[in-house]
Design an enzyme around this catalytic site. Structure first.
Site, short mmCIF file in Angstrom:
data_model
loop_
_atom_site.label_atom_id
_atom_site.label_comp_id
_atom_site.label_asym_id
_atom_site.label_seq_id
_atom_site.Cartn_x
_atom_site.Cartn_y
_atom_site.Cartn_z
N GLU A 763 0.80 -1.39 -0.06
CA GLU A 763 0.07 0.07 -0.07
C GLU A 763 1.04 1.23 -0.03
O GLU A 763 1.76 1.41 0.93
CB GLU A 763 -0.71 0.06 1.25
CG GLU A 763 -2.24 -0.45 1.15
CD GLU A 763 -2.77 -0.25 2.51
OE1 GLU A 763 -3.11 0.80 2.84
OE2 GLU A 763 -3.08 -1.29 3.20
N CYS A 797 -2.00 8.54 4.32
CA CYS A 797 -1.68 8.47 3.01
C CYS A 797 -3.01 8.95 1.99
O CYS A 797 -3.28 9.05 0.85
CB CYS A 797 -1.42 7.06 2.58
SG CYS A 797 -1.61 5.95 3.80
#
Ligand SMILES: Cc1cc2nc3c(=O)[nH]c(=O)nc-3n(C[C@H](O)[C@H](O)[C@H](O)COP(=O)(O)OP(=O)(O)OC[C@H]3O[C@@H](n4cnc5c(N)ncnc54)[C@H](O)[C@@H]3O)c2cc1C
Length: 1009
Positions: A763, A797
């Site tokens: 990720e 993020c």
């Protein structure tokens, strides 16, 4: 004065009451107090029946909102489309977007339903919506209507007509666009008292708050100038929303609110006193009750207000604390020796309260969940108010005929009778009810709550009214529907409830049961509940380690060897046991919230709010993967021929290396580790070098929960240590969250190895955009942008990096966002009032400072928090900053901090905008703010981002609800916290057994017909 420390000088005590006690514990007293003798019930019946009949006999003729809601119930597509249109259209400046909105909404419904309605409001608004007899010809089908109107009249005409319809709808609820206009109109209705309300959303900026303050002050002067000679309570008044007077009217900003807001309220109250007006503070959300009472508790005793009986407050009976609030007001009035005015309402934010309590994981709801409980509570509060006269002057605000009839019955025989209280209704509603009532009850009084403002400011108010009155449970909706028998309308709340066991709505689960039966929701804390907030802060303070404990270093190779040795036993542990261990871990995490939050704050710079959310996410991961293991990792029987059994099994892969980042040092760390463990792997976990202590504590808790020490190894170190682990030949899988560059490096390292091909679940970040068109609501957008871009100092993020705003509305939107960003408080993350803490380390600060300086050099910085004031003196703070770019492609890297980039786009460049956003190659989060469904759909189809959020913030993905992870450069998937995650950590094995091998197929032969 603090919540626990009453002010000895004034005698006004602190307000304390349980925030959300269980419905069942409150119900017995409410039910017991509801009974009346048969004669009283009969009188209530008779009066309420007369009132309902008179409403019904007038319906259709007067053009009331009742007819409108009947024609366009919110349970229909048309009703919903109309609501969105009403909320949106008038603020859209450009023709192209307005046309698209109109098409989008009108195309969804069957607008012929209202055809033939005699009601003025219905036919006029429906009609300018496109269905008047002028436009529709006999035999036309609804489907063809929009097309045919457009063809016949042309879009510009339809646009003008639709805007006109929305204005008409709006004007029904607004007494005047200016206070002078409103006063003139009120002057021709002398049978009613008035309380004027200055429309508008809550303030988001200091400028907003100043503007509202001035509007209130001007209105008070104007109302006072024409208030006549009557004495209170028969004098006009003003209703004030505290949220309009302070852009950070929230529990955590308490100190600030108690200073600034108190000053403003006091000043307005003094002005109202000068004219002897009724000055009422509206009731808002439950998490603001304590704060508002603290503000009021400081305003009321001010000597300048002595001798004035006009100060008032609205109390919501749907709140479980309603009785306690009235008790507090009664005591305050007693202590100060003057009368207060109390408007009793049922409450306008019920849906919001329920959603918030669920989102925040509260123990229970602050509001009742069944409408008759709200009604019972209203009755109990009504009696309490009547008893408290003359200290309190009751103002019963309702449009419900049964409620009205009950008030009259209960008030009769009490001192003062009809003169000792008044009713209240909203302008544009309840006219017939109250006209009938005033005619039949001598001495009865009714005050009209009269919104004042432009149609544009009306929107949020209008939608609230449509929502609350359009609901099936609402009296207005029932009264408007002739198919609902009067007997149902007259049925008493106590009869609907029956007994305490039925006090709660059967289909609204408690917040903790939201995900049952699979798992329990993580528990949260309501920051608007001072007791709960203080308890949390005490725990954090007590747990905070004075010195950072050392974590003994572990050699990566040794950790790999130990984990490899532990793998077979852990893999052989039944799924059910592994799941049980994770559930135990969830409990331990919740029980250790003090130390975990303290560590997240000291090591990761997390604010209280962020740290609590992260803890909840970690808890959710544990429970979710436990539930997922039970669902997805148990053997599956596969179909096949007789005489054979086929089963698909899942097993661990071996040793998983989990490498996690510093920005979610607990949640991402544990998310990876618990998923790998749930699937039967042994784990070597390496957290970011910035946050080892939190990870060490998490590992300790997992071991305590029952994960064998050898099956979960903890290795500290930087990127080099990570590289050593990844290169180890014993690695069976890698879970990584971090930068795209490191993701690529790990991928290459794994690919370079001989031996089994090792899966990588990565990720990585993204250049996350939010697309905003002219239909977006600026206030809502502002909240969502501030949260998405600046919460966690932009170090998520998922954070918003690139805001793309339609040019036509960009100036206003950006101004509001910048104004709201200015109100953020930067500082020590341990102070609950801090919104933005420091960035993680010196490197990060230098990188971000350089970026901002570079853009400032290009003249692109349009806002920085520290313009004209200093950053906090200690700590690595980066000012929230807004940077204007020319085009989307000007941002090619993820700027990981509180820096928002803004790009404007023209309505005719929409497709290019989407192509440009797709062009950056990342695909993590995407925000959309539009009221046009077809626009949202188009964006969603064109952009393959992993997490798309429409009309909300774009951070805070909830485990199991918004599985998280991106596409393209943003990650490999499968999504964390989603249904496909665990299996990626497992290998599959099918086992086929020839069950007929011992001579024949006994099962088939013994099969009976
Ligand atoms: C003059 C005036 C001033 C007002 N000022 C305020 C204010 O300051 N603050 C504010 O919040 N509201 C205010 N309201 C709105 C008010 O709270 C009610 O929402 C509205 O009047 C509808 O109540 P009712 O008695 O007219 O109708 P009813 O139809 O009898 O009651 C509807 C109300 O019941 C409640 N309800 C609906 N479903 C449920 C459920 N499942 N469980 C529990 N409760 C449920 C909701 O509160 C809903 O609004 C005001 C209303 C008036 C008339």
């Amino acid at each position: 004065m603090s919540a626990s420390n009453p002010d000895p000088g004034t005698g006004v005590r602190a307000f304390v009451a349980p925030f959300a006690p269980p419905d069942e514990t409150l119900a017995p007293a409410l039910l017991a107090s509801a009974s009346r003798d048969a004669a009283a019930e009969a009188r209530i019946d008779a009066r309420a029946r007369r009132l309902v009949e008179s409403i019904r006999s007038h319906s259709g003729g007067l053009g009331g909102i009742e007819d409108f809601l009947h024609a366009y119930s919110l349970s229909t597509k048309e009703g919903l489309a109309l609501m969105v249109l009403a909320e949106t259209l008038l603020r859209v400046p450009d023709a192209a977007t307005a046309d698209r909105l109109i098409e989008d909404k009108l195309a969804t419904g069957d607008w012929s339903k209202a055809h033939g309605s005699g009601a003025l409001l219905v036919s006029a608004s429906a009609w300018t919506l496109g269905i008047t007899a002028r436009v529709i010809h006999p035999g036309e089908t609804p489907d063809g209507i929009v097309d045919s109107i457009v063809k016949r009249l042309g879009l510009p005409t339809v646009r003008v007509a639709t805007r006109q319809a929305m204005r008409l709808l709006g004007s029904h609820f607004v007494l005047g666009q200016t206070i002078e206009e409103a006063l003139s109109r009120a002057g021709s209705h002398r049978e009613f008292r008035y309380s004027f309300d200055m429309l508008g959303e809550g303030a988001r900026t200091a400028a907003d708050a100043t503007r509202y303050f001035k509007a209130y002050a001007d209105a008070i002067a104007a109302i006072g100038g024409r208030a006549g000679n009557a004495a209170l309570p028969a004098r006009p008044g003003i209703s004030v929303k505290l949220s309009a007077l302070d852009p950070r009217y929230e529990a955590v900003s308490r100190e600030r609110v108690l200073g600034e807001l108190t000053r403003r309220v006091l000043e307005l109250a003094r002005q109202a006193k000068r004219h002897d007006l009724n000055f009422t503070v509206d009731a808002e959300e439950a998490d603001r009750v304590e704060l508002s009472l603290e503000v009021i508790g400081r305003v009321l005793p001010d000597p300048s207000l002595a001798g004035w009986d006009g100060f008032g407050l609205a109390v919501q009976s749907y709140q479980k604390r309603a009785g306690a609030v009235i008790g507090w007001l009664d005591d305050a009035a007693h202590a100060l020796g003057r009368r207060l005015m109390v408007r009793l309402v049922k409450g306008a934010y019920w849906d919001t309260e329920v959603k918030r309590a669920q989102e925040r994981g509260l123990a229970d709801y602050p509001v009742f969940t069944r409408k008759p409980m709200t009604d019972l509570s209203y009755m109990a509060c009504m009696r309490q108010l009547l008893r408290a006269r003359p200290r309190l002057y009751p103002q019963f605000a309702t449009h419900n005929a049964l409620t009205v009839a009950t008030v009259i019955e209960e008030a009769q025989g009490t001192k003062g009778a009809a003169e000792g209280y008044e009713f209240q209704r909203l302008h544009g509603m309840g006219e017939v009810l109250y006209e009938a009532l005033l005619a039949e009850v001598s001495g009865a009084a009714c005050r009209v709550y009269a919104p004042v403002g432009s149609h544009r400011d009306l929107l949020a108010y209008l939608v609230r009214r449509l929502l609350e009155n359009g609901a099936n449970s609402s009296f207005v909706a029932a009264a408007a529907d002739p198919s609902v028998p009067i007997e149902d309308i007259l049925k008493r709340p106590q009869a609907w409830i029956g007994d305490a066991a039925h006090a709660r709505h059967p289909h609204i689960p408690l917040p903790r049961d939201l995900y049952r039966p699979a798992r329990m929701n993580s528990s949260g804390v309501e920051f608007g509940d001072r007791v709960a907030l203080n308890a949390l802060m005490d725990e954090v303070k007590r747990a905070a380690p004075r010195e950072a404990p050392a974590v003994p270093p572990v050699d990566p190779g040794a950790a790999m060897a130990a984990a490899a040795a532990a793998f077979p036993a852990w893999n052989a542990t039944p799924v059910e046991r592994r799941a049980g261990v994770l559930e135990r871990a969830a409990e331990l995490l919740e029980a250790s919230r003090g130390i975990l939050i303290a560590l997240m704050q000291s090591e990761g710079g997390k604010t209280l709010d962020d740290a609590l959310s992260e803890l909840r996410e970690a808890v959710d991961y544990c429970r979710y993967y436990a539930a997922e293991a039970r669902r997805a990792l148990v053997p599956q029987t596969m179909p096949g021929p007789t005489g054979e059994s086929n089963e698909l099994h899942y097993r661990g892969r071996g040793v998983f290396v989990c490498i996690s980042p510093w920005n979610f040092p607990l949640a991402i760390f544990l998310g990876q580790v618990t998923a790998a463990l749930a699937a039967g792997n042994a784990v070597v976990a390496k957290p970011a070098e910035q946050t080892p202590l939190i990870a060490a504590e998490a590992v300790r808790l997992l071991h305590q929960a029952g994960v064998p020490a050898s099956a979960l190894q903890f290795v500290q170190g930087d990127g080099k240590t990570g590289a050593v682990l990844v290169a180890d030949p014993r690695v069976a899988g890698v879970a990584f969250t971090g930068s795209t560059e490191v993701g690529h490096a790990i991928n290459r390292a794994l690919a370079a190895k001989d031996g089994p091909i090792v899966p990588l679940i990565a990720e990585t970040g993204g250049i996350n955009a939010m697309i905003v068109d002219a239909t977006a609501l600026p206030e809502q957008l502002t909240d969502d942008v501030i949260t998405s871009a600046f919460r966690s100092a932009g170090q998520r993020c998922s954070a918003l990096r690139l805001l793309c705003v339609q040019e036509d509305v960009a100036d206003r939107m950006i101004e509001m966002i910048a104004g709201a960003a200015k109100e953020l408080s930067l500082g020590d993350p341990r102070d609950p009032a801090t919104h933005v803490g420091p960035v993680i380390d010196d490197d990060a600060k230098q990188r971000l400072d350089r970026w901002i300086a570079d853009k400032a050099g290009q003249g692109r910085v349009i806002f920085r928090w520290d313009a004209g004031r200093a950053l906090p003196p200690r700590g690595r703070f980066v000012p929230p900053t807004i940077i204007a770019l020319d085009r989307v492609s000007d941002l090619r890297e993820e700027v990981f901090g509180p820096v928002l980039h803004v790009v404007r786009w023209r309505a005719d460049e929409f497709d290019t905008l989407l192509d440009d956003i797709a062009g950056n190659g990342t695909g993590l989060t995407l925000g959309i703010h539009t009221r046009i469904d077809s626009v949202a759909e188009k964006i969603i189809v064109r952009l393959a981002n992993g997490n798309v959020y429409v009309n909300r913030s774009m951070i805070g993905a909830v485990v199991g609800t918004q599985p998280f992870g991106g596409t393209g450069l943003s990650g490999t998937g499968p999504k964390a916290g989603g249904p496909n995650y665990l299996r990626r950590f497992a290998t599959e094995q099918t086992v086929t057994i020839n069950t007929a091998s011992a001579g024949g197929n006994a099962t088939l032969l013994s099969e009976s017909e």
